[in-house]
Write an enzyme that holds these catalytic residues in place. Structure first.
Site, mmCIF file in Angstrom:
data_model
loop_
_atom_site.group_PDB
_atom_site.id
_atom_site.type_symbol
_atom_site.label_atom_id
_atom_site.label_comp_id
_atom_site.label_asym_id
_atom_site.label_seq_id
_atom_site.Cartn_x
_atom_site.Cartn_y
_atom_site.Cartn_z
ATOM 1 N N GLY A 15 2.693 12.043 8.096
ATOM 2 C CA GLY A 15 2.177 10.688 7.973
ATOM 3 C C GLY A 15 1.782 10.115 9.326
ATOM 4 O O GLY A 15 1.902 10.777 10.363
ATOM 5 N N ALA A 61 7.641 7.455 2.849
ATOM 6 C CA ALA A 61 7.672 6.187 2.114
ATOM 7 C C ALA A 61 6.415 6.048 1.263
ATOM 8 O O ALA A 61 5.398 6.683 1.526
ATOM 9 C CB ALA A 61 7.770 5.012 3.084
ATOM 10 N N THR A 102 11.021 -2.355 6.582
ATOM 11 C CA THR A 102 9.808 -3.165 6.725
ATOM 12 C C THR A 102 10.096 -4.656 6.900
ATOM 13 O O THR A 102 11.147 -5.154 6.465
ATOM 14 C CB THR A 102 8.914 -2.987 5.482
ATOM 15 N N TYR A 125 7.127 -3.772 -3.215
ATOM 16 C CA TYR A 125 7.279 -2.938 -2.020
ATOM 17 C C TYR A 125 8.509 -3.376 -1.216
ATOM 18 O O TYR A 125 9.369 -2.563 -0.870
ATOM 19 C CB TYR A 125 6.014 -3.011 -1.161
ATOM 20 N N LYS A 129 12.036 -1.304 -0.612
ATOM 21 C CA LYS A 129 12.504 -0.971 0.740
ATOM 22 C C LYS A 129 13.894 -1.563 1.001
ATOM 23 O O LYS A 129 14.722 -0.944 1.678
ATOM 24 C CB LYS A 129 11.502 -1.460 1.786
#
Length: 269
Positions: A15, A61, A102, A125, A129
């Site tokens: 990533g 993720a 995040t 989201y 997280k």
């Protein structure tokens, strides 16, 4: 902690952030989604017990914020339960876990947030997280959860590249001017991880310095940008108005404008 002396495992190694982590830890064992499905508990336990790393860095993720609204089960499996499986495996082999969370665990009702502030996510989201943070704390004591924000890096799709592309396709690019955060360069973030390994277990905020709106960020990238409100640019997932993370536990990183300058030179090579 000397990088060459620790046996590191990087999950999500292909990533945007994972690629820069691989540069920072060149001797690490590197696993992509094809190599390891973090939602498969048995596979995670088996892989980590076989590798027996000193440090596991999880950069895997599901980061499509709007996509998470449509694929809630996937979001909670990848961002929530997956990190819990990794934490359990780390506990079994005595490995330290570094995991990335995040700014979206916060609701944006305050101008800025320190590590000890109470999360209250307003989209799937952020909820997924936050579940990941909770599952890690439940399954291991030796963790470093790093909350990050507004990432940009050479090795993936990001806001900078989106702006550069739209700038050539449109006369004027509309960008919201009422959401505020801290743009963060993945190279700077990756370079900071060795420092975090030396710190005590817990949650850390790591971002480049400097607060801006998405419009201000865009203005530093392209010339033909115009401001608009979030109401003018509706998205499936609600965004926090302020997701400004304060790095209260670590030395500050350079300003995002300085980091962006380096990024632009790097991408233009």
């Amino acid at each position: 902690m000397v990088v060459g002396t620790i046996k590191a495992l990087i999950i999500g190694s292909n990533g945007m952030l994972g690629s820069d982590l691989c540069n920072m830890f060149p001797y690490a064992v590197k696993l992509t989604h094809r190599d390891l499905d973090i939602t498969n508990k048995e596979q995670v336990l088996g892989s980590i017990q076989r590798i027996k790393p000193d440090v596991v860095i999880n950069a895997a993720a599901y980061t499509d914020v709007d996509g998470c609204e449509d694929n809630q089960e996937l979001a909670f499996q990848v961002n929530g339960y997956g990190p819990g499986h990794i934490a359990e495996a780390c506990s079994k082999v005595g490995a330290l876990l570094v995991h990335f969370s995040t700014d979206y665990v916060f609701d944006g009702s305050r101008n800025e947030y320190i590590e000890s502030d109470t999360p209250n996510p307003i989209n799937v989201y952020g909820q997924s997280k936050l579940l990941g943070e909770q599952k890690i704390a439940e399954n291991t004591e030796n963790y470093r959860i790093i909350r990050i924000s507004w990432l940009f890096g050479i090795h993936g799709k990001n806001f900078v590249e989106t702006m550069l592309k739209l700038s050539t396709q449109m006369d004027r690019v509309k960008v919201v001017n009422d959401q505020f955060g801290k743009p963060t360069y993945t190279v700077d973030l990756a370079n900071k991880i060795t420092d975090v390994l030396e710190l005590e277990a817990g949650i850390y905020h790591l971002t480049n310095e400097g607060v801006c709106s998405w419009y201000e960020f865009a203005s530093a990238i392209i010339d033909n940008v115009v401001p608009c409100t979030s109401e003018e640019f509706p998205r499936k997932a609600k965004r926090p108005k302020y997701s400004v993370l304060v790095n209260s536990k670590t030395e500050p990183m350079r300003h995002w404008r300085a980091a962006l300058e380096v990024y632009m030179k790097e991408r233009n090579k």
